[in-house]
Design a protein around this motif. Structure first.
Motif, mmCIF file in Angstrom:
data_model
loop_
_atom_site.group_PDB
_atom_site.id
_atom_site.type_symbol
_atom_site.label_atom_id
_atom_site.label_comp_id
_atom_site.label_asym_id
_atom_site.label_seq_id
_atom_site.Cartn_x
_atom_site.Cartn_y
_atom_site.Cartn_z
ATOM 1 N N PRO A 31 0.765 -1.082 -0.024
ATOM 2 C CA PRO A 31 -0.065 0.077 -0.035
ATOM 3 C C PRO A 31 0.832 1.288 0.051
ATOM 4 O O PRO A 31 2.012 1.265 0.379
ATOM 5 N N PHE A 32 0.428 2.307 -0.521
ATOM 6 C CA PHE A 32 0.922 3.756 -0.570
ATOM 7 C C PHE A 32 1.349 4.031 0.883
ATOM 8 O O PHE A 32 0.525 3.649 1.958
ATOM 9 N N ASN A 33 2.613 4.365 1.333
ATOM 10 C CA ASN A 33 2.937 4.822 2.581
ATOM 11 C C ASN A 33 3.240 3.692 3.362
ATOM 12 O O ASN A 33 3.207 4.078 4.882
ATOM 13 N N ARG A 35 5.825 1.538 4.269
ATOM 14 C CA ARG A 35 7.171 1.735 5.102
ATOM 15 C C ARG A 35 7.954 2.993 4.891
ATOM 16 O O ARG A 35 8.281 3.348 6.060
ATOM 17 N N ILE A 36 7.592 3.537 3.794
ATOM 18 C CA ILE A 36 8.431 4.869 3.619
ATOM 19 C C ILE A 36 7.450 5.770 2.915
ATOM 20 O O ILE A 36 6.567 5.396 2.198
ATOM 21 N N PHE A 37 7.362 6.836 3.416
ATOM 22 C CA PHE A 37 6.377 8.054 2.819
ATOM 23 C C PHE A 37 6.720 8.378 1.606
ATOM 24 O O PHE A 37 7.870 8.967 1.188
ATOM 25 N N SER A 38 5.866 8.101 0.582
ATOM 26 C CA SER A 38 6.349 8.331 -1.058
ATOM 27 C C SER A 38 5.024 8.316 -1.684
ATOM 28 O O SER A 38 4.074 7.801 -1.225
ATOM 29 N N ASP A 39 5.156 8.861 -2.791
ATOM 30 C CA ASP A 39 3.774 9.077 -3.723
ATOM 31 C C ASP A 39 4.071 7.667 -4.654
ATOM 32 O O ASP A 39 3.383 7.618 -5.638
ATOM 33 N N HIS A 40 5.198 6.650 -4.396
ATOM 34 C CA HIS A 40 4.991 5.428 -5.184
ATOM 35 C C HIS A 40 4.726 4.352 -4.117
ATOM 36 O O HIS A 40 5.033 4.389 -2.996
ATOM 37 N N ARG A 41 4.192 3.046 -4.904
ATOM 38 C CA ARG A 41 4.200 1.894 -3.990
ATOM 39 C C ARG A 41 5.453 1.232 -4.156
ATOM 40 O O ARG A 41 6.104 1.162 -4.857
ATOM 41 N N GLY A 42 5.579 0.275 -2.934
ATOM 42 C CA GLY A 42 6.905 -0.666 -2.868
ATOM 43 C C GLY A 42 6.599 -1.799 -3.667
ATOM 44 O O GLY A 42 5.325 -2.388 -3.471
ATOM 45 N N LEU A 43 7.456 -2.215 -4.454
ATOM 46 C CA LEU A 43 7.237 -3.223 -5.230
ATOM 47 C C LEU A 43 8.153 -4.425 -4.729
ATOM 48 O O LEU A 43 9.309 -4.146 -4.451
#
Length: 68
Positions: A31-33, A35-43
């Motif tokens: 999901p967005f944010n 682990r890290i606040f970002s405008d991208h999702r972690g893949l």
């Protein structure tokens, strides 16, 4: 599925060679944010080690013994 919070498009990808496809057993996006606040999702992808490498991976030290 959207990978960028400010638009409906998928703009982030993970490319895998055909040789690795038989060893790929899971993939996904967080999901967005998460682990890290970002405008991208972690893949992520999970690969099964047997068959990819010619030996077993080294045993890692526990986090408490790493100097990182």
């Amino acid at each position: 599925e959207s990978t960028y919070a400010r638009g409906p498009n998928r703009i982030d990808y993970i490319f895998v060679s055909e040789r690795l496809l038989p060893h790929l057993y899971r993939q996904g996006c967080e999901p967005f944010n998460a682990r890290i606040f970002s405008d991208h999702r972690g893949l992520f992808i999970d690969l099964a080690f047997p068959g990819i490498f010619d030996r077993s991976p080294n045993t890692l030290a526990p986090p408490s013994h790493r100097n990182i």
